[in-house]
Design a protein around this motif. Structure first.
Motif, PDB file in Angstrom:
ATOM      1  N   PHE A 121     -61.509 -41.363 -40.894  1.00 47.94           N
ATOM      2  CA  PHE A 121     -62.255 -40.965 -39.703  1.00 47.94           C
ATOM      3  C   PHE A 121     -63.738 -41.271 -39.836  1.00 47.94           C
ATOM      4  O   PHE A 121     -64.320 -41.107 -40.904  1.00 47.94           O
ATOM      5  CB  PHE A 121     -62.061 -39.474 -39.420  1.00 47.94           C
ATOM      6  CG  PHE A 121     -60.637 -39.110 -39.135  1.00 47.94           C
ATOM      7  CD1 PHE A 121     -60.002 -39.567 -37.988  1.00 47.94           C
ATOM      8  CD2 PHE A 121     -59.918 -38.327 -40.021  1.00 47.94           C
ATOM      9  CE1 PHE A 121     -58.676 -39.247 -37.724  1.00 47.94           C
ATOM     10  CE2 PHE A 121     -58.594 -38.003 -39.765  1.00 47.94           C
ATOM     11  CZ  PHE A 121     -57.971 -38.458 -38.622  1.00 47.94           C
ATOM     12  N   PRO A 122     -64.382 -41.688 -38.741  1.00 49.52           N
ATOM     13  CA  PRO A 122     -65.813 -42.027 -38.760  1.00 49.52           C
ATOM     14  C   PRO A 122     -66.705 -40.795 -38.589  1.00 49.52           C
ATOM     15  O   PRO A 122     -67.507 -40.715 -37.678  1.00 49.52           O
ATOM     16  CB  PRO A 122     -65.949 -42.991 -37.582  1.00 49.52           C
ATOM     17  CG  PRO A 122     -64.916 -42.534 -36.621  1.00 49.52           C
ATOM     18  CD  PRO A 122     -63.761 -42.031 -37.464  1.00 49.52           C
ATOM     19  N   SER A 123     -66.519 -39.829 -39.451  1.00 50.09           N
ATOM     20  CA  SER A 123     -67.323 -38.617 -39.353  1.00 50.09           C
ATOM     21  C   SER A 123     -67.704 -38.144 -40.748  1.00 50.09           C
ATOM     22  O   SER A 123     -67.207 -38.656 -41.741  1.00 50.09           O
ATOM     23  CB  SER A 123     -66.540 -37.517 -38.617  1.00 50.09           C
ATOM     24  OG  SER A 123     -65.341 -37.240 -39.308  1.00 50.09           O
ATOM     25  N   GLY A 124     -68.558 -37.164 -40.780  1.00 52.86           N
ATOM     26  CA  GLY A 124     -68.998 -36.618 -42.061  1.00 52.86           C
ATOM     27  C   GLY A 124     -70.070 -37.481 -42.684  1.00 52.86           C
ATOM     28  O   GLY A 124     -70.427 -38.535 -42.168  1.00 52.86           O
ATOM     29  N   PRO A 125     -70.555 -37.022 -43.819  1.00 54.92           N
ATOM     30  CA  PRO A 125     -71.614 -37.780 -44.494  1.00 54.92           C
ATOM     31  C   PRO A 125     -71.068 -39.078 -45.076  1.00 54.92           C
ATOM     32  O   PRO A 125     -69.876 -39.202 -45.334  1.00 54.92           O
ATOM     33  CB  PRO A 125     -72.073 -36.823 -45.597  1.00 54.92           C
ATOM     34  CG  PRO A 125     -70.895 -35.942 -45.857  1.00 54.92           C
ATOM     35  CD  PRO A 125     -70.175 -35.818 -44.539  1.00 54.92           C
ATOM     36  N   GLY A 126     -71.966 -40.023 -45.261  1.00 55.47           N
ATOM     37  CA  GLY A 126     -71.576 -41.280 -45.888  1.00 55.47           C
ATOM     38  C   GLY A 126     -71.184 -41.062 -47.337  1.00 55.47           C
ATOM     39  O   GLY A 126     -71.482 -40.019 -47.928  1.00 55.47           O
ATOM     40  N   TRP A 127     -70.526 -42.044 -47.908  1.00 56.02           N
ATOM     41  CA  TRP A 127     -70.088 -41.949 -49.298  1.00 56.02           C
ATOM     42  C   TRP A 127     -71.287 -42.122 -50.221  1.00 56.02           C
ATOM     43  O   TRP A 127     -72.119 -43.007 -50.018  1.00 56.02           O
ATOM     44  CB  TRP A 127     -69.026 -42.996 -49.570  1.00 56.02           C
ATOM     45  CG  TRP A 127     -68.476 -42.965 -50.958  1.00 56.02           C
ATOM     46  CD1 TRP A 127     -68.051 -41.867 -51.642  1.00 56.02           C
ATOM     47  CD2 TRP A 127     -68.299 -44.068 -51.828  1.00 56.02           C
ATOM     48  NE1 TRP A 127     -67.606 -42.224 -52.885  1.00 56.02           N
ATOM     49  CE2 TRP A 127     -67.744 -43.577 -53.023  1.00 56.02           C
ATOM     50  CE3 TRP A 127     -68.545 -45.433 -51.710  1.00 56.02           C
ATOM     51  CZ2 TRP A 127     -67.434 -44.398 -54.102  1.00 56.02           C
ATOM     52  CZ3 TRP A 127     -68.234 -46.248 -52.768  1.00 56.02           C
ATOM     53  CH2 TRP A 127     -67.686 -45.739 -53.953  1.00 56.02           C
ATOM     54  N   ASP A 128     -71.370 -41.327 -51.270  1.00 60.01           N
ATOM     55  CA  ASP A 128     -72.487 -41.392 -52.209  1.00 60.01           C
ATOM     56  C   ASP A 128     -72.364 -42.542 -53.202  1.00 60.01           C
ATOM     57  O   ASP A 128     -73.267 -42.789 -53.997  1.00 60.01           O
ATOM     58  CB  ASP A 128     -72.658 -40.062 -52.949  1.00 60.01           C
ATOM     59  CG  ASP A 128     -71.495 -39.719 -53.881  1.00 60.01           C
ATOM     60  OD1 ASP A 128     -70.598 -40.561 -54.091  1.00 60.01           O
ATOM     61  OD2 ASP A 128     -71.487 -38.590 -54.400  1.00 60.01           O
ATOM     62  N   GLY A 129     -71.245 -43.252 -53.183  1.00 63.22           N
ATOM     63  CA  GLY A 129     -71.065 -44.397 -54.070  1.00 63.22           C
ATOM     64  C   GLY A 129     -70.625 -44.032 -55.470  1.00 63.22           C
ATOM     65  O   GLY A 129     -70.519 -44.906 -56.328  1.00 63.22           O
ATOM     66  N   ALA A 130     -70.369 -42.745 -55.725  1.00 59.67           N
ATOM     67  CA  ALA A 130     -70.021 -42.341 -57.078  1.00 59.67           C
ATOM     68  C   ALA A 130     -68.839 -41.377 -57.160  1.00 59.67           C
ATOM     69  O   ALA A 130     -67.966 -41.539 -57.992  1.00 59.67           O
ATOM     70  CB  ALA A 130     -71.236 -41.706 -57.759  1.00 59.67           C
TER      71      ALA A 130
END
Length: 177
Positions: A121-130
């Protein structure tokens, strides 16, 4: 496939894994006419199955060391679960006794750890990459996919799901806020 994704999402040629993950996550949720990674890319929308197939293909192409693995989770969803996680329209599509569904997500290898990626789903915070992302469904039983993830998912759906109940639920997910 990576080049097409970069163009469609407006990313730079040297986009990071996190930027690509977030680009796929931000695609609207909905079934493309062709239920495949290519269909999701062409229509710029996808379901858990098509968005994760697309992301896995791009990761294998550009960052094979991430070793993406598609996972299917068989889980039970009650109207209360659906209301909490997906909103009132999805909850209204779930019968009082609940329904069984099969959700797809993926795991990747990063810095010596296997982490969960869920771009449904296109919601919530972006991924932190870790770190691991939350899985977009409730607890259930996870099944690693084999050489044909779509056939694996169909087999799990046939074994656990009632399409007369599941299909309206999937359609309602496309209307979530």
């Amino acid at each position: 496939m990576l080049k097409s994704l970069i163009e469609r999402a407006g990313l730079s040629e040297d986009a990071s894994v996190a930027e690509v993950v977030d680009a796929v996550r931000m695609m609207p949720y909905g079934r493309p006419a062709e239920r495949s990674a290519q269909g999701a890319l062409a229509e710029w929308r996808g379901t858990c199955s098509t968005k994760h197939a697309l992301l896995a293909a791009v990761l294998i192409e550009r960052w094979p060391h991430t070793e993406p693995r598609l996972i299917h989770r068989v889980y039970r969803c009650t109207p209360e679960d659906a209301a909490r996680s997906f909103g009132p329209l999805a909850a209204a599509a779930v019968p009082p006794e609940g329904l069984w569904d099969v959700h797809r997500y993926l795991t990747v290898e990063l810095d010596g750890r296997r982490i969960v990626i869920d771009v449904t789903f296109p919601s919530g915070p972006g991924w932190d990459g870790a770190g691991s992302m939350p899985i977009a469904c409730g607890p259930g039983t996870d099944h690693a996919t084999g050489s044909d993830p779509d056939a694996d998912k169909r087999a799990l759906e046939e074994a656990h799901c009632d399409p007369r109940v599941r299909e309206p639920f999937i359609a309602a997910l496309a209307c979530r806020p």
